[in-house]
Design a protein around this motif. Structure first.
Motif, mmCIF file in Angstrom:
data_model
loop_
_atom_site.group_PDB
_atom_site.id
_atom_site.type_symbol
_atom_site.label_atom_id
_atom_site.label_comp_id
_atom_site.label_asym_id
_atom_site.label_seq_id
_atom_site.Cartn_x
_atom_site.Cartn_y
_atom_site.Cartn_z
ATOM 1 N N TYR A 60 0.836 -1.207 0.000
ATOM 2 C CA TYR A 60 0.000 0.000 0.000
ATOM 3 C C TYR A 60 0.871 1.259 0.000
ATOM 4 C CZ TYR A 60 -2.743 3.787 2.101
ATOM 5 O OH TYR A 60 -3.315 5.013 2.374
ATOM 6 N N GLN A 64 1.092 4.136 -2.894
ATOM 7 C CA GLN A 64 0.840 5.568 -2.658
ATOM 8 C C GLN A 64 2.048 6.403 -3.090
ATOM 9 O OE1 GLN A 64 -2.120 6.111 -2.520
ATOM 10 N NE2 GLN A 64 -3.035 6.257 -0.503
ATOM 11 N N ARG A 67 1.893 6.706 -6.781
ATOM 12 C CA ARG A 67 0.874 7.706 -7.166
ATOM 13 C C ARG A 67 1.416 9.130 -6.949
ATOM 14 N NH1 ARG A 67 -3.742 5.414 -8.582
ATOM 15 N NH2 ARG A 67 -4.459 3.480 -7.613
ATOM 16 N N ILE A 71 1.748 11.998 -9.723
ATOM 17 C CA ILE A 71 1.099 13.308 -9.539
ATOM 18 C C ILE A 71 2.128 14.434 -9.696
ATOM 19 C CG2 ILE A 71 0.101 14.796 -7.726
ATOM 20 C CD1 ILE A 71 -1.615 12.329 -6.901
ATOM 21 N N GLN A 74 2.773 14.925 -13.324
ATOM 22 C CA GLN A 74 1.660 15.656 -13.951
ATOM 23 C C GLN A 74 1.703 17.138 -13.575
ATOM 24 O OE1 GLN A 74 -2.051 13.735 -12.942
ATOM 25 N NE2 GLN A 74 -1.377 11.764 -13.725
ATOM 26 N N ALA B 94 -6.454 11.880 -9.839
ATOM 27 C CA ALA B 94 -5.380 11.020 -9.318
ATOM 28 C C ALA B 94 -5.357 11.046 -7.789
ATOM 29 C CB ALA B 94 -4.036 11.470 -9.880
ATOM 30 N N GLU B 100 -9.260 4.160 -8.594
ATOM 31 C CA GLU B 100 -7.873 4.274 -9.065
ATOM 32 C C GLU B 100 -7.239 5.593 -8.621
ATOM 33 O OE1 GLU B 100 -5.711 2.209 -10.867
ATOM 34 O OE2 GLU B 100 -7.174 0.720 -10.211
ATOM 35 N N SER B 101 -7.349 5.883 -7.347
ATOM 36 C CA SER B 101 -6.785 7.144 -6.835
ATOM 37 C C SER B 101 -6.167 6.913 -5.455
ATOM 38 C CB SER B 101 -7.892 8.195 -6.711
ATOM 39 O OG SER B 101 -8.778 7.823 -5.668
ATOM 40 N N MET B 102 -5.472 7.928 -4.999
ATOM 41 C CA MET B 102 -4.888 7.898 -3.663
ATOM 42 C C MET B 102 -6.004 7.725 -2.604
ATOM 43 S SD MET B 102 -2.200 10.856 -2.714
ATOM 44 C CE MET B 102 -0.735 10.352 -3.575
#
Lengths: 100, 147
Positions: A60, A64, A67, A71, A74, B94, B100-102
């Motif tokens: 997990y 994160q 991600r 981010i 982006q 996102a 499909e996200s945090m």
């Protein structure tokens, strides 16, 4: 009416400023991402080895982190577009201002 | 004669440069929006407060989770409604999209575990901080881009 060399110099300095700012943002963000990853990862691995967190917890946390990295990528892309548009507007102002 | 030539060349240069800028860049991004900025700041505070309570049983935070979900939906819809705002909308999805996200990963993990361990809570808090800071940074970068 301004001389063509003045316009070229001004546009050149706008582009130079844009590139310097972009490079600064890129370097700063890369450094932050590396610092963040290098500080968190050893702690998580150590906690996993000591049995303080499970495989699922580790998966997990890594997801994160992935991600977060996406981010931030982006974010850089979005900021580059905004700064490019600012540059575009500044060049237009310079050129139009020199003709009128 | 030379002066006329210089003026003429300046105009030609100007026209060519304008055409070049128009053709090459064609970049168009949304303008700064104080509501969008405020949405990101508010949700950052609320989400981080919720994560701070993730060592409690999730059943005690159901109302709070639903409230934040509702605020996130509003913020995403608002971002989607702004012209040329696809980049910020992607960031919102996102971070706080339903799937499909945090946010989705966080709620799934908390539901599965009932309570999150301190190190997991800390990692989650850091991830959300960076995600919201990214949205806020993009939004504030628009300041001064008013043309």
């Amino acid at each position: 009416m301004r001389h063509i060399d003045e316009i070229k110099d001004e546009v050149g300095s706008l582009v130079k400023g844009f590139l310097e700012k972009e490079m600064g943002i890129l370097i700063e963000n890369t450094q932050e991402a590396l610092d963040s990853f290098s500080s968190d990862l050893p702690l998580w691995i150590e906690a996993f080895q000591k049995g303080e967190i499970s495989q699922d917890d580790l998966d997990y946390l890594l997801k994160q982190k992935e991600r977060t990295i996406n981010i931030n990528g982006q974010k850089l892309e979005a900021i580059s577009k905004i700064e490019l548009e600012k540059l575009q507007n500044s060049i237009l102002d310079t050129v139009v201002g020199s003709i009128i | 004669m030379l002066s006329a030539f210089s003026k003429c060349s300046s105009i030609i240069f100007g026209v060519l440069l304008l055409a070049n800028v128009h053709i090459v860049s064609c970049v168009s991004t949304s303008r700064y929006n104080s509501i969008a900025h405020q949405n990101a700041v508010n949700l950052k505070i609320q989400v981080l407060h919720l994560v701070a309570n993730a060592d409690q049983d999730i059943t005690r935070q159901v109302d709070n989770i639903e409230h934040i979900r509702s605020l996130a939906d509003q913020a995403i819809s608002f971002a989607e409604s702004l012209p040329d705002n696809q980049d910020v909308t992607k960031l919102w999805l996102a971070a706080m999209g339903e799937q499909e996200s945090m946010w989705a990963d966080f709620v799934t993990k908390w539901t599965k575990d009932s309570q999150l361990k301190p190190i997991v809570k800390k990692g989650t808090s850091k991830a959300f901080t960076e995600a919201f800071d990214a949205i806020i940074k993009v939004e504030t970068s628009k300041i001064g881009n008013d043309q």
